[in-house]
Design a protein around this motif. Structure first.
Motif, PDB file in Angstrom:
ATOM      1  N   ARG B 306       1.904   9.919   3.137  1.00 14.20           N
ATOM      2  CA  ARG B 306       0.771   9.331   3.839  1.00 14.20           C
ATOM      3  C   ARG B 306      -0.365   9.109   2.868  1.00 14.20           C
ATOM      4  NH1 ARG B 306      -0.691  13.506   7.983  1.00 14.20           N
ATOM      5  NH2 ARG B 306      -2.662  12.438   7.776  1.00 14.20           N
ATOM      6  N   LEU B 307      -1.127   8.075   3.115  1.00 12.70           N
ATOM      7  CA  LEU B 307      -2.202   7.729   2.197  1.00 12.70           C
ATOM      8  C   LEU B 307      -3.280   8.818   2.156  1.00 12.70           C
ATOM      9  CD1 LEU B 307      -2.919   5.638   0.248  1.00 12.70           C
ATOM     10  CD2 LEU B 307      -3.917   4.260   2.035  1.00 12.70           C
ATOM     11  N   ILE B 358      -6.193   1.095   6.465  1.00 11.33           N
ATOM     12  CA  ILE B 358      -4.834   0.654   6.151  1.00 11.33           C
ATOM     13  C   ILE B 358      -3.852   1.233   7.149  1.00 11.33           C
ATOM     14  CG2 ILE B 358      -2.989   0.816   4.455  1.00 11.33           C
ATOM     15  CD1 ILE B 358      -5.114   0.673   2.291  1.00 11.33           C
ATOM     16  N   GLU B 359      -4.019   2.536   7.454  1.00  8.05           N
ATOM     17  CA  GLU B 359      -3.085   3.156   8.389  1.00  8.05           C
ATOM     18  C   GLU B 359      -3.250   2.554   9.780  1.00  8.05           C
ATOM     19  OE1 GLU B 359      -0.773   5.563   7.501  1.00  8.05           O
ATOM     20  OE2 GLU B 359      -1.412   5.218   5.446  1.00  8.05           O
ATOM     21  N   SER B 361      -3.733  -0.481  10.392  1.00  8.44           N
ATOM     22  CA  SER B 361      -3.065  -1.771  10.455  1.00  8.44           C
ATOM     23  C   SER B 361      -1.557  -1.629  10.592  1.00  8.44           C
ATOM     24  CB  SER B 361      -3.377  -2.584   9.204  1.00  8.44           C
ATOM     25  OG  SER B 361      -2.698  -2.022   8.103  1.00  8.44           O
ATOM     26  N   ARG B 362      -1.053  -0.409  10.471  1.00 10.20           N
ATOM     27  CA  ARG B 362       0.395  -0.249  10.622  1.00 10.20           C
ATOM     28  C   ARG B 362       0.767  -0.300  12.095  1.00 10.20           C
ATOM     29  NH1 ARG B 362       1.900   5.067   7.833  1.00 10.20           N
ATOM     30  NH2 ARG B 362       4.028   4.296   7.943  1.00 10.20           N
ATOM     31  N   MET B 477       3.282   3.373  -2.634  1.00 13.17           N
ATOM     32  CA  MET B 477       2.512   3.268  -1.391  1.00 13.17           C
ATOM     33  C   MET B 477       2.070   1.829  -1.163  1.00 13.17           C
ATOM     34  SD  MET B 477       1.373   5.076   1.108  1.00 13.17           S
ATOM     35  CE  MET B 477       1.422   6.784   0.618  1.00 13.17           C
ATOM     36  N   GLN B 480       5.005  -0.243   0.011  1.00 15.43           N
ATOM     37  CA  GLN B 480       5.347   0.079   1.402  1.00 15.43           C
ATOM     38  C   GLN B 480       4.352  -0.512   2.390  1.00 15.43           C
ATOM     39  OE1 GLN B 480       5.514   4.249   1.918  1.00 15.43           O
ATOM     40  NE2 GLN B 480       7.553   4.449   1.022  1.00 15.43           N
ATOM     41  N   ARG B 481       3.079  -0.408   2.073  1.00 20.80           N
ATOM     42  CA  ARG B 481       2.069  -0.778   3.052  1.00 20.80           C
ATOM     43  C   ARG B 481       1.773  -2.282   3.057  1.00 20.80           C
ATOM     44  NH1 ARG B 481       3.093   3.619   4.183  1.00 20.80           N
ATOM     45  NH2 ARG B 481       1.714   5.377   4.672  1.00 20.80           N
ATOM     46  N   PHE B 482       1.895  -2.925   1.913  1.00 23.35           N
ATOM     47  CA  PHE B 482       1.422  -4.306   1.846  1.00 23.35           C
ATOM     48  C   PHE B 482       2.535  -5.339   1.706  1.00 23.35           C
ATOM     49  CE2 PHE B 482      -2.266  -1.860   0.545  1.00 23.35           C
ATOM     50  CZ  PHE B 482      -3.207  -2.385   1.414  1.00 23.35           C
TER      51      PHE B 482
END
Lengths: 114, 559
Positions: B306-307, B358-359, B361-362, B477, B480-482
């Motif tokens: 996790r970020l 960011i989290e 937006s998931r 990270m 994964q996120r972007f």
């Protein structure tokens, strides 16, 4: 007298430490309480122990260090008592919140697996 | 009338009065309280900047301002002292507080009671801890900032926060007990709690009492190092910081720095080269303890999913680097560490704020702390009356920024570059000057053949390897996120949430461009720390303001 104070501090600190390491939140609170009592006594004893000596200047008593005890540790203890008391109260609130949210009084918020 | 000495006490009084006003206002009037809070924080920041400018403009080499509360003669009363190091920390606190508050005003301040009052009390504790020059007063300010941080930590409630908060509070209560034991032991041996007086008396401590003094200092250090996050005293930090709400976590980024600041301040003052038999007491513990912190945190960062967790572990990495660098007691290394401290604190605060966006937006399937949905207002809601209107009288709340993803991506890259220490941003300059100082122990160009110790080589390797670990973790990270998500709606961001991140990252850019004057400043601060006699002289030389009668008597005598 030094021995009595030393033993008292030792017993308080030892039982406090043991209780802090226990798994139930209430035991931890009690442990922190006992430890803070031990610490307060310890600060108090750091100003050297005397019986019947004044910490503040009194009329009629010669103003030298022979006739007075150190007032500073007593002032420090007072502050420390107030702070630890308030913190314990706050900790109790968090304990109750944790009990309400998780349904257990285990410090990790869940019962250990059998 | 000269305002300057009174300015020193202002950063403590201002938040105290503001917090008192807010408590009087009660639970209602939240927008009003938010505005008061913002104005007060801004004034605090301005005062800190004025103090910093003052320390810069002094002609004397040390430039130390001393304030005697209640006008007590020095070793008997509490003293507030501002020097370059404290001024730097004050400004850093002000900046981070301002940005965290702006972010909180978007929606987090509505998640629970008394956010703004607690925020101000937290600021008071932070400012006080950076200003005080008395060991017991330091304890009091530590308790003030901790008491507020308990409230802020639990802000927003929820299972994860309460569980982490329980551990956080018990560890800190234990650390406070140790603090008291250490302070009492030191008082028992030296008979004073004034830091300058302690520095004066420690070389004179008889040999028989020295063991007791060292025991006291070591116990005291455990309390500070637990707050600074040194391994193995830091297991509380990651769960607590990663479950705290975003603006609170951003503010907490400076809290570990309080621990590092006190270690730096007390260690350089009490156990300086002039401290006789106690000189550089336990310096190796700082060096190797810091290194152990770097190793553990760098390994953990590779495993973080996790970020928020990654951000907390990055805090530990930077704490390890700072502690280890401080332990060398080498002025140019301390100067580099201070620059690194500023840069990394700003970047980590920004990362904590960014992490939440960011989290968010998931996909909603893996919302982290599910209880937030109930306590927090939803994102798209009818606007509360009379609030949050921008220039065009449109509601700022829930307005979609078309560049949301681009903004998040770019900010993430900037944060990552700053934390990893890659060019071109200030993180790189910080790490480069650390490496440079490690390779030139005597200062650049002074003595090229000065031997480099094994510890210095170890820290050098760890600096680079921890950067590599962060690089791997952040790249993964980012991917994964972007890049990985195929289809996803653009997150809803509010401008007020983007502004603080832009501010923090913008300051890092300024820090990159203005690196030379900042490094000069940190060098001057480190030189002052390396010459504690200046500090001792300034504090012990401070005289109380004479009473009106004494003044009149002096005037009568003179003619």
């Amino acid at each position: 007298m030094e021995e009595v104070i030393a033993i008292a501090i030792g017993v308080l600190a030892a039982s406090g430490t043991w209780l802090i390491l226990r798994p139930r939140t209430f035991q931890v609170v009690m442990g922190l309480c006992l430890l803070s009592y031990g610490v307060n006594l310890f600060i108090f004893s750091m100003g050297s122990l005397f019986i019947g000596k004044e910490p503040v200047i009194k009329a009629g008593v010669p103003q030298d260090l022979l006739n007075y005890t150190d007032p500073l540790p007593q002032a420090l203890v007072l502050t420390a008592i107030v702070i630890s008391f308030a913190m314990t109260a706050l900790f109790l609130v968090v304990l109750l919140a944790s009990r309400g949210l998780t349904g257990t009084d285990h410090v990790d918020g869940r019962e250990p697996k059998e | 009338m000269n305002l300057m000495p009174h300015l020193i006490v202002a950063p403590i009084l201002l938040p105290l009065l503001t917090a008192a006003c807010m408590l009087l206002l009660g639970e209602k009037h939240r927008p009003l309280k938010a505005r008061i809070n913002l104005v007060s924080t801004l004034i605090g920041l301005i005062i800190s900047v004025l103090l910093l400018i003052w320390t810069q403009n002094q002609s004397s080499p040390a430039s130390i301002g001393v304030y005697l509360p209640s006008n007590w003669q020095v070793p008997f009363g509490i003293v507030l002292v501002v020097d370059r190091l404290s001024a730097l920390m004050l400004v850093l606190t002000g900046i981070i507080a301002f940005c965290a508050l702006l972010f909180a005003m978007a929606r987090w301040d509505r998640a629970g009671a008394s956010f703004h009052a607690l925020f101000q009390i937290q600021l008071m504790g932070l400012y006080g801890a950076f200003l005080t020059a008395d060991l017991f007063n330091l304890f009091v300010f530590f308790e003030v900032l901790l008491a507020a941080s308990y409230g802020l930590m639990l802000h927003g409630s929820g299972k994860a926060r309460v569980s982490a908060g329980l551990h956080y509070i018990s560890i800190n209560l234990l650390a406070s007990s140790l603090f008291l034991i250490g302070a009492a032991l030191i008082y028992g041996v030296t008979g004073t709690l004034n830091m300058a007086d302690l520095a004066f008396k420690i070389p004179l401590v008889p040999e028989a009492d020295r063991g007791l003094l060292h025991a006291g200092a070591a116990i005291l250090a455990i309390a500070f190092l637990a707050k600074a996050g040194m391994w193995p005293l830091n297991f509380w930090l990651v769960p607590a910081y990663s479950s705290a709400s975003a603006p609170v976590a951003a503010l907490f980024a400076i809290m570990t720095k309080v621990g590092i600041y006190t270690v730096l301040r007390l260690w350089t003052l009490l156990f300086s080269g002039q401290a006789g038999a106690s000189a550089y007491f336990a310096g190796d513990w700082l060096i190797y303890g810091g290194m152990a912190t770097i190793v553990c945190a760098a390994i953990a960062i590779l495993a973080a999913q996790r970020l928020e967790r990654m951000a907390s572990l990055s805090i530990l990495v930077s704490a390890g680097i700072l502690l280890s660098a401080v332990g060398f007691a080498q002025p140019n290394l301390t100067a580099a560490a201070l620059f690194y401290l500023v840069s990394s604190t700003l970047a980590l605060s920004a990362l904590f704020l960014l992490a939440e966006l960011i989290e968010r937006s998931r996909s909603s399937s893996d919302v982290l702390i599910e209880e937030d949905a109930e306590t927090l207002p939803t994102l798209i809601e009818p606007p509360p009356r009379g609030t949050n209107l921008d220039d065009e009288q449109k509601v700022v709340v829930g307005q979609i920024i078309p560049w949301a993803m681009a903004f998040l991506g770019l900010s993430f890259i900037a944060c990552a570059l700053l934390i990893i220490g890659m060019p071109p941003l200030s993180g790189f300059i910080g790490k480069l000057s650390l490496l440079n100082a490690l390779l030139n122990p005597a200062g650049l160009g002074n003595d090229i053949n000065a031997p480099i110790s094994t510890a210095a080589w170890c820290l050098l390797a760890l600096l680079i390897l921890s950067g590599l670990a962060s690089l791997i973790a952040f790249s993964r990270m980012g991917i994964q996120r972007f890049w990985t998500p195929l289809e996803r709606s653009s997150p809803i961001l509010r401008r007020i949430e983007c502004v603080p991140i832009v501010l923090l990252l913008g300051l890092c850019v300024v820090l990159t461009i203005k690196a030379e004057p900042v490094l000069r400043y940190t060098q001057a601060a480190a030189d002052t720390l390396n010459n504690p006699e200046r500090y001792v002289m300034a504090v012990m030389g401070a005289r109380p303001v004479p009473s009106p009668e004494a003044k009149a008597a002096m005037l009568e005598v003179q003619p």
